[in-house]
Structures are given as structure tokens and as C-alpha cells.
Motif scaffolding. Sequence first.
Motif, PDB file in Angstrom:
ATOM      1  N   ARG A 436      77.094  57.908 -13.715  1.00  0.00           N
ATOM      2  CA  ARG A 436      77.546  58.225 -15.083  1.00  0.00           C
ATOM      3  C   ARG A 436      78.928  58.852 -15.059  1.00  0.00           C
ATOM      4  NH1 ARG A 436      71.981  59.631 -16.040  1.00  0.00           N
ATOM      5  NH2 ARG A 436      72.451  61.785 -15.476  1.00  0.00           N
ATOM      6  N   GLU A 440      79.581  54.324 -15.415  1.00  0.00           N
ATOM      7  CA  GLU A 440      78.621  53.231 -15.363  1.00  0.00           C
ATOM      8  C   GLU A 440      77.548  53.414 -16.430  1.00  0.00           C
ATOM      9  OE1 GLU A 440      77.144  52.153 -11.488  1.00  0.00           O
ATOM     10  OE2 GLU A 440      78.940  52.961 -10.519  1.00  0.00           O
ATOM     11  N   ASP A 441      77.261  52.347 -17.143  1.00  0.00           N
ATOM     12  CA  ASP A 441      76.270  52.396 -18.218  1.00  0.00           C
ATOM     13  C   ASP A 441      74.846  52.283 -17.685  1.00  0.00           C
ATOM     14  OD1 ASP A 441      78.237  52.611 -20.179  1.00  0.00           O
ATOM     15  OD2 ASP A 441      78.493  50.435 -20.268  1.00  0.00           O
ATOM     16  N   GLU A 442      74.662  51.460 -16.665  1.00  0.00           N
ATOM     17  CA  GLU A 442      73.324  51.258 -16.125  1.00  0.00           C
ATOM     18  C   GLU A 442      73.036  52.292 -15.042  1.00  0.00           C
ATOM     19  OE1 GLU A 442      72.346  47.366 -14.898  1.00  0.00           O
ATOM     20  OE2 GLU A 442      73.246  46.387 -16.646  1.00  0.00           O
TER      21      GLU A 442
END
Length: 489
Positions: A436, A440-442
Motif C-alpha cells: 500500500r 498498490e491497490d491489490e
Amino acid sequence: MPLARSDSLQDIDFTLRRQFNKTSFRPHQRDIILAALDGHDVFVQAATSFGKSLCFQLPAVIDRGITIVISPLLSLMMNQVEALRAANVEARTLNSNTPMPERDYIYRDLATGHPHTRLLYVTPELCSMDRFRDRLRLVHAQKELARVVVDEAHCISEWGHDFRRDFKRLTWFRESFPDVPIMCLTATANAQVRADILSTLGLDRTPARLRCFTMTAHRPNLHLEVRFTSDEANDRYDDFVGWLKGVYARRAADDRRPELEAAGERIQNVPGIIYTLSRDECESLAAALRCDDIGARPFHAKLPKEVKEETLARWINNEPGYDIIVATTAFGMGIDKDNVRFVVHWRLPKSFEGYYQEAGRAGRDGNASYCFLYYAREDRDRVCNMVMRDATATAAAKAKAKAGDDANLQARIRSLNRLVEYCESTDGCRHAFICRYFGEDEVPRCDFACDWHKDPQDLKRRMMRGLASEEWVSTQRMEGAYDDYYYSD
């Protein structure tokens, strides 16, 4: 001129085997190399274990002409040049430590317009010098300037943790040689830093030509843990020695011990790195470990060159007595040792990015490795005071300061803020926190590879027990200024 794709496909595997003694590419390396050989500008963000250097070294061997590699670290340049020359690649470095005969040879080589050198490593400061720029104009006029590579590209951005003012002047390359491809690489860049890199280098002016490769920061083979402690050195020392001797005992009891010993592997050979913030602690900690029959050696800038070279070579070769390097933060950049089984941060690093880069030097072979950070609020206060002193110095010199200083200071504050938050967090996965942080979103799946996933209740107990024993004297002395400084964006 770049090779046609059909030629590239045929040549890169052969060159990988012949020149670099490797049998296969890591994921995405082939695509990056092909994009470079096709003449694209390339941006690469990947973890420290990815093998970013191969992405520009292999095209430099295949392409016609010279590749200029701009790096902020002299030790990194020298390590890579030495490895390339051992692989029969004509590589050289031009920096403040380059002997005069070598310096003269490089300038004469460039002055021909058709240099024999395939990779030339230089500092960003050198790129501002008229003599060097004039030589590159001659090379470019002969169509022999194959590529410009900017390593550790986060140093370009004042929003990055390692901002270097001379990196800003690298705009000269796109302005002077608009047809020459540029590749930039980093392990630590958030969205703001990435945008700053692309803008400064002029890569955003030709979006159709740009290829971006942004890989996950997730390293699933690393076990991440924060160990809460007081500021007493003995607390950390006893904890670490107890842990390491437990590792030795488990290896000695391993059913595969005869097989390991037959292969020449020592039971007490567990290669690792311990990072500290001072040269004195490097020396004293390494000496203490040796007294406990643990093969540890110091590594810092003030050691003689011969000692550093011998220490590094013997550590890389897993020789007895050279199992652990106790080092300051610059150690490990670009060193090709893939079996580092643990990285320990003895003190709180100065930035989140620095912590991530250093921890990432463990487990480059993909096997399980251990990373833990000793954390005490006294360390937090100490590092905070370092940054505060920098802030005071910046304010005192404000009349002389240039644009970017204040922004970089704020970036350093935010980075340190998030590292403290990471250490004191007890409500989520550490791997997810790292991903994060880098935008990164995932959120990755953690297979019990951090102390929170392993036992969240134990993590909370350890934190409360460790931090509750500390005095908040420094916080009280600063009358609340610390909290405002640390926990506000």
C-alpha cells in the motif's frame, strides 16, 4: 540503431548464456530487454531482488554504440564494472576516484566518436561538466550513443527519500539527444515520485514511445517481524544471539546434515546482514559477535579499501569467519549474493524506502529468509532529532536554499512517519502495508510470512510489553511538538 525484433529474440538468449552465465530470465526481464532493444524509453520499478541491472547491461552488449549509466553510488558502480569486466564486457567508470590514466583513456575513447567502451558508469555530477557533454555530442553525431540509463531514479525527485540536486540536471539528455532512448530504474517510488521522474527526464513528452514496467513490491519469501525492545544494547544482542544459535541448533539436528556437510556447507554458515546507523556500532557489534564464536565482520566507509574488498569477497564466497556483515546503510547495493538468509535492522532506519531496500537484500534466490527490525521509541526519537536538525539547518540557510529542499524535507518526514506507523501497527499484514505504501491497490496474500499473520495477539502483547516499559521523557520534553511533527501530513 536498435536491432529488429526477430534479431533480438535470437540474440538475447545466446547473450544471456554466453556473457552473463545465466540460463533463464526472471519474470518480465525479457519484455523489458526487448522494449529497450526496440528503441523505447523504459521505466522500471521492481524490488531489489528483481535483477534490474541485467535489463540495461544485456542490451548494451547487443546494441551498437555506448550505453551511459548514471548512478549515485560509487561502490555500486565499481561492483558492477568489476563483474562486467570479469564477463569480458568492456565496461568502465568515470568518477572522482577514477585514476588519471584511466580518466584520460576514457576521454580519448569518447573523443573518437566510436568508443570501444560498451557501458560507461558515471555520476550525475559528471553529467553537468562541459568536457563530458562535449564528448557525448561527438559520440552522438556518429550515431554511437545507444542509450542513457538512470539507476536509482528516485533520486531525481524532491519527493523521494534520496533526492540529489544534480539528478535534476539530467533533463539535458532529452533536450540534447531527443532520439536517444532513456531507461530509468528504481525499487522505491510512489505515484508522485514516478510522475516526477518521467517529467524531469522528459519521458512524458513522448508517451507513445514509453514503456512502463511496475512490478509488485511484495516479496512472499521474506518473513517480516518487528521486535520491540528498550534502548539497551544488551537486550537486542541477547535476543539476536539466542535466535541465531537456535538456527544453528536446528540445522545441526536436521536429518539432511550429512548431505549438507558432504556438499561443503557448514552448519553455522547462515549468511546475513545486520544494519546499524554508525561506524562505531558496526565495529563493536561485529567484535562482540566474534567473541561469541559467530563469524561477523564490520563494513563501513572508513575501512581501508583492501579490507573492504577482502571482507566482501570472503563473505560472498561463504568463507568461515565471514558469515555476517555488520554494515552501515550503503552496503549491499548491486552485490550479487542470492543466499542471504537474514537481514536485521539493529536500529530504526531513516526512511521507509531505506528499510524496504535493505530488507530486500535477503532471499534473492527465492528461498525463505528472515527480516526483523529492532524497534524502540528511543530510536524513533533519535532519528526524529536527526531530521529536525536537518530542518533547522535548512531554515538557517533558507536564503541560499533552492527549490526542492523544503519538499524533500517534507518527503523525508512523511517517510519516517510511515515507518514508525509500520513498526507500531498491530492490526494488519506487514506485506500489505508495504504494498500500500508503494501505491498498490491489490493487497497480496501473505502465507503466514509476517508476525501479524503468524500470531496477531502475540504481536499486540509484545508491542504493549516492549513499549510500555519505555519512558516518554523525550516526548514530554518536546511538549507535544514531536507528535505534531510525526503524525501530521
